[in-house]
Design a protein around this motif. Structure first.
Motif, PDB file in Angstrom:
ATOM      1  N   PHE A 142      -3.780   8.652  -0.088  1.00  0.00           N
ATOM      2  CA  PHE A 142      -3.925   7.392   0.652  1.00  0.00           C
ATOM      3  C   PHE A 142      -3.235   6.246  -0.099  1.00  0.00           C
ATOM      4  O   PHE A 142      -2.502   5.446   0.501  1.00  0.00           O
ATOM      5  N   VAL A 143      -3.462   6.180  -1.407  1.00  0.00           N
ATOM      6  CA  VAL A 143      -2.846   5.123  -2.218  1.00  0.00           C
ATOM      7  C   VAL A 143      -1.322   5.230  -2.177  1.00  0.00           C
ATOM      8  O   VAL A 143      -0.613   4.231  -2.007  1.00  0.00           O
ATOM      9  N   LEU A 144      -0.811   6.455  -2.296  1.00  0.00           N
ATOM     10  CA  LEU A 144       0.644   6.651  -2.261  1.00  0.00           C
ATOM     11  C   LEU A 144       1.223   6.272  -0.904  1.00  0.00           C
ATOM     12  O   LEU A 144       2.296   5.636  -0.816  1.00  0.00           O
ATOM     13  N   ALA A 145       0.516   6.672   0.168  1.00  0.00           N
ATOM     14  CA  ALA A 145       0.992   6.340   1.518  1.00  0.00           C
ATOM     15  C   ALA A 145       0.957   4.830   1.751  1.00  0.00           C
ATOM     16  O   ALA A 145       1.867   4.260   2.378  1.00  0.00           O
ATOM     17  N   TYR A 146      -0.065   4.180   1.230  1.00  0.00           N
ATOM     18  CA  TYR A 146      -0.176   2.726   1.402  1.00  0.00           C
ATOM     19  C   TYR A 146       0.931   2.006   0.632  1.00  0.00           C
ATOM     20  O   TYR A 146       1.520   1.031   1.127  1.00  0.00           O
ATOM     21  N   LEU A 147       1.227   2.492  -0.568  1.00  0.00           N
ATOM     22  CA  LEU A 147       2.326   1.909  -1.346  1.00  0.00           C
ATOM     23  C   LEU A 147       3.663   2.107  -0.632  1.00  0.00           C
ATOM     24  O   LEU A 147       4.523   1.208  -0.629  1.00  0.00           O
ATOM     25  N   ALA A 148       3.806   3.304  -0.028  1.00  0.00           N
ATOM     26  CA  ALA A 148       5.037   3.571   0.729  1.00  0.00           C
ATOM     27  C   ALA A 148       5.163   2.601   1.906  1.00  0.00           C
ATOM     28  O   ALA A 148       6.247   2.069   2.182  1.00  0.00           O
ATOM     29  N   TYR A 149       4.045   2.372   2.585  1.00  0.00           N
ATOM     30  CA  TYR A 149       4.044   1.402   3.703  1.00  0.00           C
ATOM     31  C   TYR A 149       4.441   0.005   3.218  1.00  0.00           C
ATOM     32  O   TYR A 149       5.189  -0.720   3.889  1.00  0.00           O
ATOM     33  N   PHE A 150       3.957  -0.357   2.043  1.00  0.00           N
ATOM     34  CA  PHE A 150       4.216  -1.695   1.513  1.00  0.00           C
ATOM     35  C   PHE A 150       5.682  -1.889   1.114  1.00  0.00           C
ATOM     36  O   PHE A 150       6.263  -2.957   1.312  1.00  0.00           O
ATOM     37  N   PHE A 151       6.290  -0.817   0.569  1.00  0.00           N
ATOM     38  CA  PHE A 151       7.645  -0.958   0.014  1.00  0.00           C
ATOM     39  C   PHE A 151       8.759  -0.527   0.969  1.00  0.00           C
ATOM     40  O   PHE A 151       9.921  -0.904   0.772  1.00  0.00           O
ATOM     41  N   LEU A 152       8.444   0.300   1.970  1.00  0.00           N
ATOM     42  CA  LEU A 152       9.493   0.749   2.885  1.00  0.00           C
ATOM     43  C   LEU A 152      10.011  -0.412   3.736  1.00  0.00           C
ATOM     44  O   LEU A 152       9.271  -1.334   4.092  1.00  0.00           O
ATOM     45  N   ARG A 153      11.292  -0.329   4.100  1.00  0.00           N
ATOM     46  CA  ARG A 153      11.923  -1.424   4.848  1.00  0.00           C
ATOM     47  C   ARG A 153      11.923  -1.199   6.356  1.00  0.00           C
ATOM     48  O   ARG A 153      11.691  -2.109   7.136  1.00  0.00           O
ATOM     49  N   PHE A 154      12.182   0.046   6.775  1.00  0.00           N
ATOM     50  CA  PHE A 154      12.329   0.321   8.204  1.00  0.00           C
ATOM     51  C   PHE A 154      10.968   0.416   8.890  1.00  0.00           C
ATOM     52  O   PHE A 154      10.027   1.033   8.374  1.00  0.00           O
ATOM     53  N   ALA A 155      10.884  -0.174  10.064  1.00  0.00           N
ATOM     54  CA  ALA A 155       9.615  -0.246  10.796  1.00  0.00           C
ATOM     55  C   ALA A 155       9.075   1.142  11.148  1.00  0.00           C
ATOM     56  O   ALA A 155       7.863   1.384  11.086  1.00  0.00           O
ATOM     57  N   SER A 156       9.971   2.063  11.549  1.00  0.00           N
ATOM     58  CA  SER A 156       9.525   3.412  11.935  1.00  0.00           C
ATOM     59  C   SER A 156       8.879   4.141  10.756  1.00  0.00           C
ATOM     60  O   SER A 156       7.834   4.796  10.901  1.00  0.00           O
ATOM     61  N   LYS A 157       9.498   4.009   9.573  1.00  0.00           N
ATOM     62  CA  LYS A 157       8.944   4.664   8.386  1.00  0.00           C
ATOM     63  C   LYS A 157       7.648   3.991   7.932  1.00  0.00           C
ATOM     64  O   LYS A 157       6.721   4.647   7.471  1.00  0.00           O
ATOM     65  N   LYS A 158       7.595   2.678   8.061  1.00  0.00           N
ATOM     66  CA  LYS A 158       6.368   1.956   7.706  1.00  0.00           C
ATOM     67  C   LYS A 158       5.216   2.394   8.611  1.00  0.00           C
ATOM     68  O   LYS A 158       4.069   2.530   8.165  1.00  0.00           O
ATOM     69  N   ARG A 159       5.540   2.613   9.920  1.00  0.00           N
ATOM     70  CA  ARG A 159       4.508   3.048  10.863  1.00  0.00           C
ATOM     71  C   ARG A 159       3.971   4.422  10.478  1.00  0.00           C
ATOM     72  O   ARG A 159       2.763   4.653  10.501  1.00  0.00           O
ATOM     73  N   ALA A 161       4.013   5.806   7.471  1.00  0.00           N
ATOM     74  CA  ALA A 161       3.260   5.679   6.225  1.00  0.00           C
ATOM     75  C   ALA A 161       1.880   5.077   6.486  1.00  0.00           C
ATOM     76  O   ALA A 161       0.881   5.502   5.882  1.00  0.00           O
ATOM     77  N   PHE A 162       1.802   4.108   7.420  1.00  0.00           N
ATOM     78  CA  PHE A 162       0.522   3.481   7.735  1.00  0.00           C
ATOM     79  C   PHE A 162      -0.438   4.490   8.377  1.00  0.00           C
ATOM     80  O   PHE A 162      -1.612   4.573   8.007  1.00  0.00           O
ATOM     81  N   ILE A 163       0.086   5.250   9.352  1.00  0.00           N
ATOM     82  CA  ILE A 163      -0.743   6.263  10.028  1.00  0.00           C
ATOM     83  C   ILE A 163      -1.216   7.317   9.024  1.00  0.00           C
ATOM     84  O   ILE A 163      -2.387   7.734   9.033  1.00  0.00           O
ATOM     85  N   ALA A 164      -0.303   7.733   8.135  1.00  0.00           N
ATOM     86  CA  ALA A 164      -0.656   8.734   7.129  1.00  0.00           C
ATOM     87  C   ALA A 164      -1.742   8.211   6.204  1.00  0.00           C
ATOM     88  O   ALA A 164      -2.680   8.940   5.845  1.00  0.00           O
ATOM     89  N   SER A 165      -1.641   6.922   5.821  1.00  0.00           N
ATOM     90  CA  SER A 165      -2.662   6.348   4.926  1.00  0.00           C
ATOM     91  C   SER A 165      -4.030   6.329   5.596  1.00  0.00           C
ATOM     92  O   SER A 165      -5.050   6.600   4.954  1.00  0.00           O
ATOM     93  N   ILE A 166      -4.071   6.019   6.903  1.00  0.00           N
ATOM     94  CA  ILE A 166      -5.339   6.019   7.638  1.00  0.00           C
ATOM     95  C   ILE A 166      -5.927   7.423   7.705  1.00  0.00           C
ATOM     96  O   ILE A 166      -7.132   7.629   7.521  1.00  0.00           O
ATOM     97  N   VAL A 167      -5.054   8.410   7.958  1.00  0.00           N
ATOM     98  CA  VAL A 167      -5.504   9.811   8.028  1.00  0.00           C
ATOM     99  C   VAL A 167      -6.071  10.254   6.683  1.00  0.00           C
ATOM    100  O   VAL A 167      -7.150  10.863   6.609  1.00  0.00           O
ATOM    101  N   PHE A 168      -5.354   9.955   5.599  1.00  0.00           N
ATOM    102  CA  PHE A 168      -5.811  10.343   4.267  1.00  0.00           C
ATOM    103  C   PHE A 168      -7.123   9.652   3.897  1.00  0.00           C
ATOM    104  O   PHE A 168      -8.024  10.272   3.324  1.00  0.00           O
TER     105      PHE A 168
END
Length: 254
Positions: A142-159, A161-168
């Motif tokens: 969850f922490v890794l996915a949230y960090l990925a969401y925070f640092f990624l630039r593209f909206a599709s990848k951020k989405r 990462a966000f969904i993955a963090s919620i699942v984790f």
């Protein structure tokens, strides 16, 4: 050499010496077993237990030795202890089944509802410590996915990462809950094996009370309570009663 280093060295030496000694005793026990000297093998395995090593292999072999000597109570007792350390092990379950077939008491479990069966099957997929380890892993993800969401630039990848963090995070919370539920079940379950050839089960914790039923060597019970030298037990079919505590042995007394 400093006192601290000397202490560490002595501890390590004692540990490795103990492991080496137990391995030697285990090999001796195996030799006795292969020769049919089951009583001598039992002495060796019990020595390993006295040295502080509690393993499914030692308990399983003790169960085999007692089974060969037709000691049904002890054989079932040690197979059950091995099963506590290695749940769902096929070889242990197989030998336990043979020993249980030699019991005099045939106790049928109370029927469970479909919901209770589903709950039990799901919660018992892992042990409570394994659920806890899974929870830690999912929180890290969850922490890794949230960090990925925070640092990624593209909206599709951020989405993603966000969904993955919620699942984790949801999976971690569920794992914590399941670990807690199974730990509570583990604490509330206090199994024991009857060691007496035959014992009277009384309605109350005294010899003058009514005898409600009889039990025999090898029967598994759950201990509910204790009063002085008496223990209250329950069978898998729901029957309850009291018996003197020296007629049984607890399985979780590691």
């Amino acid at each position: 050499m400093s006192i601290k280093k000397l202490s560490t060295f002595l501890c390590l030496f004692a540990f490795f010496f103990g492991v080496s000694q137990n391995n030697s005793v285990f090999e001796q026990a195996t030799e006795h077993y292969n020769k049919g000297e089951y009583s001598k093998a039992i002495e060796n395995y019990e020595q390993i237990l006295k040295n502080g090593e509690h393993s499914a292999e030692v308990y399983f072999n003790l169960g085999n030795c007692h089974y060969k000597l037709n000691a049904i109570g002890p054989s079932i007792y040690y197979y059950e202890k091995a099963l506590l350390l290695k749940p769902n092990d096929g070889e242990i379950l197989n030998n336990l089944g043979y020993a249980q077939n030699m019991r005099l008491d045939a106790v049928e479990e109370m029927p469970k509802t479909e919901i209770a069966q589903l709950y039990g099957n799901f919660v018992n997929i892992l042990s409570f410590d394994q659920w806890a380890y899974l929870a830690v892993l999912l929180v890290i993800l969850f922490v890794l996915a949230y960090l990925a969401y925070f640092f990624l630039r593209f909206a599709s990848k951020k989405r993603i990462a966000f969904i993955a963090s919620i699942v984790f995070l949801s999976g971690g919370a569920l794992s914590v809950l399941l670990a807690y539920l199974q730990y509570q079940d583990f604490k509330n379950d206090n199994p024991a094996i009857i060691f007496s050839k035959e014992v009277k089960i009384n309605a109350e914790p005294n010899n003058n009370s009514e005898v409600v039923f009889m039990l025999h060597e090898g029967t598994k019970v759950n201990v509910l309570d204790q009063l002085n030298d008496w223990k209250k037990i329950r069978l898998a079919d729901g029957q309850t009663g009291w018996l003197p505590k020296n007629n049984l042995k607890l399985l979780k007394d590691f």
